[in-house]
Scaffold this motif. Structure first.
Motif, PDB file in Angstrom:
ATOM      1  N   GLY A  87       0.792  -1.215   0.000  1.00  0.00           N
ATOM      2  CA  GLY A  87       0.000   0.000   0.000  1.00  0.00           C
ATOM      3  C   GLY A  87       0.825   1.265   0.000  1.00  0.00           C
ATOM      4  O   GLY A  87       0.276   2.380   0.038  1.00  0.00           O
ATOM      5  N   ALA A  88       2.151   1.149  -0.070  1.00  0.00           N
ATOM      6  CA  ALA A  88       3.026   2.318  -0.074  1.00  0.00           C
ATOM      7  C   ALA A  88       2.935   3.042  -1.411  1.00  0.00           C
ATOM      8  O   ALA A  88       2.715   2.417  -2.455  1.00  0.00           O
ATOM      9  CB  ALA A  88       4.469   1.895   0.194  1.00  0.00           C
ATOM     10  N   PRO A  89       3.117   4.371  -1.438  1.00  0.00           N
ATOM     11  CA  PRO A  89       3.080   5.116  -2.705  1.00  0.00           C
ATOM     12  C   PRO A  89       4.137   4.615  -3.680  1.00  0.00           C
ATOM     13  O   PRO A  89       5.232   4.208  -3.270  1.00  0.00           O
ATOM     14  CB  PRO A  89       3.359   6.561  -2.277  1.00  0.00           C
ATOM     15  CG  PRO A  89       2.992   6.617  -0.830  1.00  0.00           C
ATOM     16  CD  PRO A  89       3.327   5.254  -0.279  1.00  0.00           C
ATOM     17  N   VAL A  90       3.799   4.635  -4.952  1.00  0.00           N
ATOM     18  CA  VAL A  90       4.720   4.213  -6.001  1.00  0.00           C
ATOM     19  C   VAL A  90       4.921   5.373  -6.969  1.00  0.00           C
ATOM     20  O   VAL A  90       3.950   6.009  -7.392  1.00  0.00           O
ATOM     21  CB  VAL A  90       4.168   2.999  -6.772  1.00  0.00           C
ATOM     22  CG1 VAL A  90       5.082   2.638  -7.939  1.00  0.00           C
ATOM     23  CG2 VAL A  90       4.015   1.800  -5.835  1.00  0.00           C
ATOM     24  N   ASP A 115       3.410  12.321  -7.562  1.00  0.00           N
ATOM     25  CA  ASP A 115       4.113  13.023  -6.494  1.00  0.00           C
ATOM     26  C   ASP A 115       4.547  12.047  -5.405  1.00  0.00           C
ATOM     27  O   ASP A 115       4.455  10.825  -5.578  1.00  0.00           O
ATOM     28  CB  ASP A 115       3.240  14.146  -5.923  1.00  0.00           C
ATOM     29  CG  ASP A 115       1.987  13.641  -5.210  1.00  0.00           C
ATOM     30  OD1 ASP A 115       1.895  12.443  -4.904  1.00  0.00           O
ATOM     31  OD2 ASP A 115       1.096  14.467  -4.956  1.00  0.00           O
ATOM     32  N   ALA A 116       4.990  12.569  -4.273  1.00  0.00           N
ATOM     33  CA  ALA A 116       5.519  11.718  -3.203  1.00  0.00           C
ATOM     34  C   ALA A 116       4.471  10.789  -2.622  1.00  0.00           C
ATOM     35  O   ALA A 116       4.805   9.768  -2.015  1.00  0.00           O
ATOM     36  CB  ALA A 116       6.107  12.597  -2.097  1.00  0.00           C
ATOM     37  N   ASN A 117       3.201  11.118  -2.815  1.00  0.00           N
ATOM     38  CA  ASN A 117       2.111  10.264  -2.330  1.00  0.00           C
ATOM     39  C   ASN A 117       1.540   9.361  -3.418  1.00  0.00           C
ATOM     40  O   ASN A 117       0.495   8.733  -3.213  1.00  0.00           O
ATOM     41  CB  ASN A 117       0.997  11.138  -1.748  1.00  0.00           C
ATOM     42  CG  ASN A 117       1.439  11.907  -0.519  1.00  0.00           C
ATOM     43  OD1 ASN A 117       2.059  11.341   0.376  1.00  0.00           O
ATOM     44  ND2 ASN A 117       1.140  13.200  -0.486  1.00  0.00           N
ATOM     45  N   GLY A 118       2.219   9.306  -4.562  1.00  0.00           N
ATOM     46  CA  GLY A 118       1.757   8.467  -5.667  1.00  0.00           C
ATOM     47  C   GLY A 118       0.595   9.055  -6.432  1.00  0.00           C
ATOM     48  O   GLY A 118      -0.060   8.339  -7.208  1.00  0.00           O
ATOM     49  N   THR A 154     -13.344  13.634  -7.540  1.00  0.00           N
ATOM     50  CA  THR A 154     -12.781  14.477  -6.495  1.00  0.00           C
ATOM     51  C   THR A 154     -11.940  13.677  -5.512  1.00  0.00           C
ATOM     52  O   THR A 154     -11.087  14.230  -4.827  1.00  0.00           O
ATOM     53  CB  THR A 154     -13.904  15.192  -5.724  1.00  0.00           C
ATOM     54  OG1 THR A 154     -14.805  14.210  -5.211  1.00  0.00           O
ATOM     55  CG2 THR A 154     -14.670  16.137  -6.648  1.00  0.00           C
ATOM     56  N   THR A 155     -12.177  12.362  -5.447  1.00  0.00           N
ATOM     57  CA  THR A 155     -11.408  11.483  -4.571  1.00  0.00           C
ATOM     58  C   THR A 155     -10.487  10.615  -5.409  1.00  0.00           C
ATOM     59  O   THR A 155     -10.949   9.956  -6.342  1.00  0.00           O
ATOM     60  CB  THR A 155     -12.337  10.582  -3.741  1.00  0.00           C
ATOM     61  OG1 THR A 155     -13.221  11.390  -2.981  1.00  0.00           O
ATOM     62  CG2 THR A 155     -11.529   9.692  -2.811  1.00  0.00           C
ATOM     63  N   PRO A 156      -9.185  10.592  -5.125  1.00  0.00           N
ATOM     64  CA  PRO A 156      -8.269   9.776  -5.933  1.00  0.00           C
ATOM     65  C   PRO A 156      -8.662   8.311  -5.931  1.00  0.00           C
ATOM     66  O   PRO A 156      -8.983   7.738  -4.892  1.00  0.00           O
ATOM     67  CB  PRO A 156      -6.910   9.984  -5.245  1.00  0.00           C
ATOM     68  CG  PRO A 156      -7.043  11.295  -4.545  1.00  0.00           C
ATOM     69  CD  PRO A 156      -8.471  11.358  -4.095  1.00  0.00           C
ATOM     70  N   SER A 157      -8.647   7.698  -7.106  1.00  0.00           N
ATOM     71  CA  SER A 157      -8.973   6.289  -7.249  1.00  0.00           C
ATOM     72  C   SER A 157      -7.696   5.466  -7.106  1.00  0.00           C
ATOM     73  O   SER A 157      -6.744   5.675  -7.857  1.00  0.00           O
ATOM     74  CB  SER A 157      -9.601   6.051  -8.623  1.00  0.00           C
ATOM     75  OG  SER A 157      -9.871   4.686  -8.831  1.00  0.00           O
ATOM     76  N   PRO A 158      -7.623   4.522  -6.150  1.00  0.00           N
ATOM     77  CA  PRO A 158      -6.400   3.731  -5.955  1.00  0.00           C
ATOM     78  C   PRO A 158      -6.085   2.862  -7.169  1.00  0.00           C
ATOM     79  O   PRO A 158      -6.976   2.230  -7.733  1.00  0.00           O
ATOM     80  CB  PRO A 158      -6.713   2.862  -4.732  1.00  0.00           C
ATOM     81  CG  PRO A 158      -7.858   3.543  -4.054  1.00  0.00           C
ATOM     82  CD  PRO A 158      -8.649   4.179  -5.154  1.00  0.00           C
ATOM     83  N   GLN A 159      -4.839   2.833  -7.564  1.00  0.00           N
ATOM     84  CA  GLN A 159      -4.385   1.998  -8.671  1.00  0.00           C
ATOM     85  C   GLN A 159      -3.177   1.187  -8.212  1.00  0.00           C
ATOM     86  O   GLN A 159      -2.031   1.603  -8.390  1.00  0.00           O
ATOM     87  CB  GLN A 159      -4.015   2.855  -9.890  1.00  0.00           C
ATOM     88  CG  GLN A 159      -5.146   3.671 -10.463  1.00  0.00           C
ATOM     89  CD  GLN A 159      -6.195   2.854 -11.182  1.00  0.00           C
ATOM     90  OE1 GLN A 159      -7.193   3.368 -11.650  1.00  0.00           O
ATOM     91  NE2 GLN A 159      -5.984   1.553 -11.292  1.00  0.00           N
TER      92      GLN A 159
END
Length: 282
Positions: A87-90, A115-118, A154-159
């Motif tokens: 689950g860490a940013p890539v 960015d730093a948060n993916g 408006t909410t980032p979709s996890p990929q």
């Protein structure tokens, strides 16, 4: 809608991710009149939060595509790229590609770097048909199909993204070693209405290799012995031929063909294919 609606490259869900092709924020109706039998082909539907909603005994009650703005309007897609296992940013580089540009030689937008948060923000237009081309120094390259009915998010979709080692482990669990040098691979997710994963769906592809294997997730573990999706609605194909592959979804209980989606595979790439209630042919 046509019985065989084919997307050259449509929006998907990575295995283990939380992103659904069917977006509950996608406006399908503004009043109960928009959900009449004359418009939807089904009686007894009402408009709830922009979706034509019916009885819960039919998980495909919202089958059919919502009307898109005319003319098309600019929209922004937000994506959060994370590691599938941790689950860490890539950090990735993303290009928005037209569905007819299989090599993404002329990106419609990008490249942009997370960015730093993916996180990335991508500018397209409503109804855009194409895909995201995602590359990374640490994870396998990924094709993510976009829905023609995309709306602003408006909410980032996890990929979720997967490493070569992580995908090899998945192959071991599925009982089929992935060939990252010579074959493509696919993660499949199917969602009913309104955005809930769909159980009891079987998948077939029209092109295979001698090493191709289909698996379904059972309580989060890939299994070759299942013949349909569990409540997670997740499946996948290991070792597919390069090029265009057509996926067919069938209701296992009734034998009804739900629809087809065509998607692109590349050697050593993961293609994420999402199939939602608005892709169902009823």
């Amino acid at each position: 809608m046509p019985t065989d609606r084919v997307l050259a490259l449509g929006a998907l869900v990575m295995l283990g991710g939380c992103s659904a092709l069917f977006d509950a924020d996608r406006a399908q109706c503004s009043s109960d009149e928009d959900c009449s039998a004359e418009i939807t082909g089904q009686s007894g539907l009402t408009c709830v939060s922009g979706l034509c909603t019916g009885s819960t005994d039919d998980q495909w009650y919202c089958a059919g595509r919502p009307e898109l703005p005319s003319p098309p309007v600019p929209i922004t897609l937000h994506r959060a790229f994370v590691d599938l296992q941790t689950g860490a940013p890539v950090q990735v580089e993303v290009r928005v590609c037209n569905g007819l540009d299989a090599t993404c030689a002329s990106p419609a937008f990008g490249p942009v770097t997370s960015d730093a948060n993916g996180l990335v923000a991508l500018e397209i237009t409503s109804g855009f048909e194409g895909f995201l081309q995602v590359t990374s120094e640490t994870h396998l390259p990924n094709i993510i199909v976009l829905s023609p009915a995309a709306v602003s998010e408006t909410t980032p979709s996890p990929q979720p993204q997967v490493t070569a080692e992580g995908y090899a482990q998945l192959g071991v669990a599925a009982g089929t070693p992935p060939d990252l040098a010579n074959a493509g691979h696919a993660f499949i997710g199917i969602f009913a209405c309104p955005g809930e994963s769909a159980a009891g769906v079987s998948f077939e592809v029209d092109r295979t290799l001698s090493t191709t294997a289909r698996y379904y997730l059972q309580a989060g573990v890939p299994s070759l012995s299942l013949d349909r999706t569990d409540p997670s609605g997740r499946a996948g194909f290991v070792n597919l031929p390069e090029g265009i592959v057509t996926l067919t979804a069938t209701d296992s209980a009734s034998g009804e063909m739900l629809g087809r989606v065509a998607f692109l595979t590349r050697r050593g790439w993961i293609t994420s294919v999402g199939f939602g209630g608005d892709d169902v042919s009823r």
